[in-house]
Design an enzyme around this catalytic site. Structure first.
Site, short mmCIF file in Angstrom:
data_model
loop_
_atom_site.label_atom_id
_atom_site.label_comp_id
_atom_site.label_asym_id
_atom_site.label_seq_id
_atom_site.Cartn_x
_atom_site.Cartn_y
_atom_site.Cartn_z
N LYS A 174 -7.39 55.77 13.79
CA LYS A 174 -7.47 55.32 15.18
C LYS A 174 -8.50 56.19 15.90
O LYS A 174 -8.25 57.34 16.23
CB LYS A 174 -6.13 55.45 15.91
N GLU A 246 -6.13 69.72 15.34
CA GLU A 246 -7.35 70.44 15.75
C GLU A 246 -7.51 70.19 17.24
O GLU A 246 -7.94 69.11 17.66
CB GLU A 246 -8.56 69.93 14.95
N CYS A 280 -15.50 71.19 20.85
CA CYS A 280 -14.34 72.07 20.97
C CYS A 280 -14.70 73.53 20.71
O CYS A 280 -13.98 74.43 21.15
CB CYS A 280 -13.22 71.62 20.05
N GLU A 378 -10.18 74.41 28.92
CA GLU A 378 -11.33 73.96 28.15
C GLU A 378 -12.23 73.12 29.05
O GLU A 378 -11.85 72.04 29.49
CB GLU A 378 -10.87 73.13 26.95
#
Length: 477
Positions: A174, A246, A280, A378
């Site tokens: 997905k 992750e 990331c 983040e």
């Protein structure tokens, strides 16, 4: 262009047609048939047969299929690269790099398919083990669900799909609802290479699809790359199965007083603004020794201001758009908050042009306090925070003052200092004289704390995508 989803190797249309937009211009580039709960449940049922078909293939046969897939991707590399630009907004140079990395991920996965083995266990080393001989083998888990983000829709999909197939599993992928095109092309490529159709499903969709393929009891592994928020939801709802997460980071760079400043600046620019900072392991927090702080900041801002911003299809463009205008507005609000706390805007901080657009001018902010979102969360944007430190212990404390711990870069010429950082930093990777954004696709990659659970890299992913079966012979029988 209208694209069907892939359900057990077959192209399927649904009543759920979703527009995909080019982040740079907001033009519609495709309409994609999205899956619903119905198609997700069908995909799991078909994957049960796909797992049986995959398990019949020998390691050599899986190796050959993956090698064939790599050949096809190499042949179609420019087509994939241009599609990446259109759906992600990354520059054409960055897109070509992603395609080449995806090829390497396929090649490493192919090689690892031939190395999946076991180990002899000395059962008779135990007091009760006399007369017994034991070993273990690795077998495929069966069905792997893979959920991937928008920033690397090809290679991050490949990091899940290729090792899963290498170890003999069926896969349900997905992709992000924002970037389904290259994952669908990947599915077509794998079918062209000769993988059993029932082993391949690519289901663009929203949360209802993700919930089915993560909670279904017949799915044995869930591998997710994305935000901490969604990762926590998956961890709570997926049930008893293997889980690889992750998640995010606010990766740090430490520039010690003896560092090569030019190299540290170069790596900070490369790591902070690639793919508009939407990585990331993008450089977000930079801690510079106070003795060289002003010099580093001056040179960094000078280099950042040289970056060419604009059309990602142009070969000379360095920084393209963020994924959406709303993301630009979000990060600008974070910058405003930091400035209200007393931070200094060194350069950037505005969207490109006279009005808000999806392109944010590369930004440097200094003296950012730890309580601000720009420091703690983040950013996932072309923004770098630069703060001073006085000694090694303080720098380590500042790096570790984070919920995340993915990768960290340290610049120093002193081996003893490097080891102090390596031992003191809590992260999945510490890179000396290199930015935290570096990743070789065969290495063990993953973080600690809220950056995730488990490792990627074909060899290490295969450990999660297989089960150990212990075998013992009673030789006295």
């Amino acid at each position: 262009m209208e694209r069907e989803l892939i359900l057990g190797g077959q192209k399927v249309k649904t009543n759920n047609l979703v527009e995909i937009k080019y982040p740079y211009t907001q033009e519609v580039i495709a309409k994609v048939h999205f899956a619903t709960e119905k198609e997700a449940l069908q995909a799991v049922e078909i994957a049960k047969q796909g797992a049986k078909e995959m398990a019949k293939l020998t390691p050599y046969e899986r190796y050959k299929l993956l090698m064939k897939a790599a050949e096809i991707l190499e042949r179609r590399s420019e087509e994939f690269a241009k599609t990446l630009v259109l759906e992600v907004g990354k520059t054409i140079r960055e897109a070509r790099t992603e395609v080449q990395r995806a090829i390497q991920t396929l090649l490493f996965s192919a090689e690892e398919a031939r190395r999946i083995g076991g180990e002899v266990i000395p059962i008779d080393a135990h007091p009760n083990g006399k007369g017994k001989f034991g070993f273990y083998v690795r077998e495929p888990v069966g069905i792997v669900s893979a959920i991937t983000p928008f920033n690397f829709p090809l290679n991050l999909s490949m990091h899940k799909v290729a090792p899963a197939l290498a170890s003999g599993n069926a896969v349900i992928l997905k992709p992000s609802e924002r970037t389904p095109l290259t994952p669908l092309m990947l599915g077509e490529l794998l079918l062209e290479a000769g993988f059993p159709p029932s082993a391949i499903s690519v289901l663009p969709g929203f949360g209802e699809v993700g919930k089915v393929i993560t909670t279904h009891p017949d799915v044995r592994v869930v591998s997710f790359t994305g935000s901490r928020k969604v990762g926590e939801i998956i961890a709570k709802q997926c049930g008893i199965k293997k889980l690889v997460l992750e998640l995010g980071s606010n990766s740090a760079v430490v520039v010690h007083k003896d560092a090569d400043i030019e190299r540290a600046v170069q790596k900070t620019v490369q790591g902070g603004y690639a793919i508009a900072g939407q990585v990331c392991i993008s450089v977000q927090r930079v801690f510079v020794h106070e003795s060289i702080f002003d010099l580093f900041l001056e040179r960094l801002s000078s280099e950042v201001e040289k970056l060419k911003v604009g059309d990602p299809m142009e070969e000379s463009t360095d920084v393209g758009p963020m994924i959406s205008i709303s993301e630009v507005e979000r990060i600008q609000s974070w910058i405003d908050e930091a400035l209200q706390y007393g931070s200094k805007l060194i350069t950037g901080g505005v969207s490109c042009g006279d009005k808000v657009s999806s392109v944010l001018v590369p930004t440097v902010v200094s003296l950012v306090p730890p309580q601000s979102k720009l420091y703690r969360e983040e950013a996932f944007a072309p923004v770098v925070v630069v703060n001073p430190y006085s000694d090694v212990d303080q720098a380590i404390q500042m790096v570790n003052d984070s919920d995340y711990g993915l990768q960290v870069g340290v610049f120093t010429k002193d081996l003893e200092i490097a080891w102090r950082f390596i031992r003191g930093i809590k992260a999945g990777g510490v890179l000396i004289n290199e930015g935290p954004n570096f990743r070789a696709d065969q290495m063990p990659y993953g973080g600690v704390k809220f950056s995730g659970v488990g490792k990627e890299g074909p060899k290490y992913a295969i450990e999660d995508y297989t089960e150990i079966k212990m075998v013992i012979f009673n030789l006295d029988a």
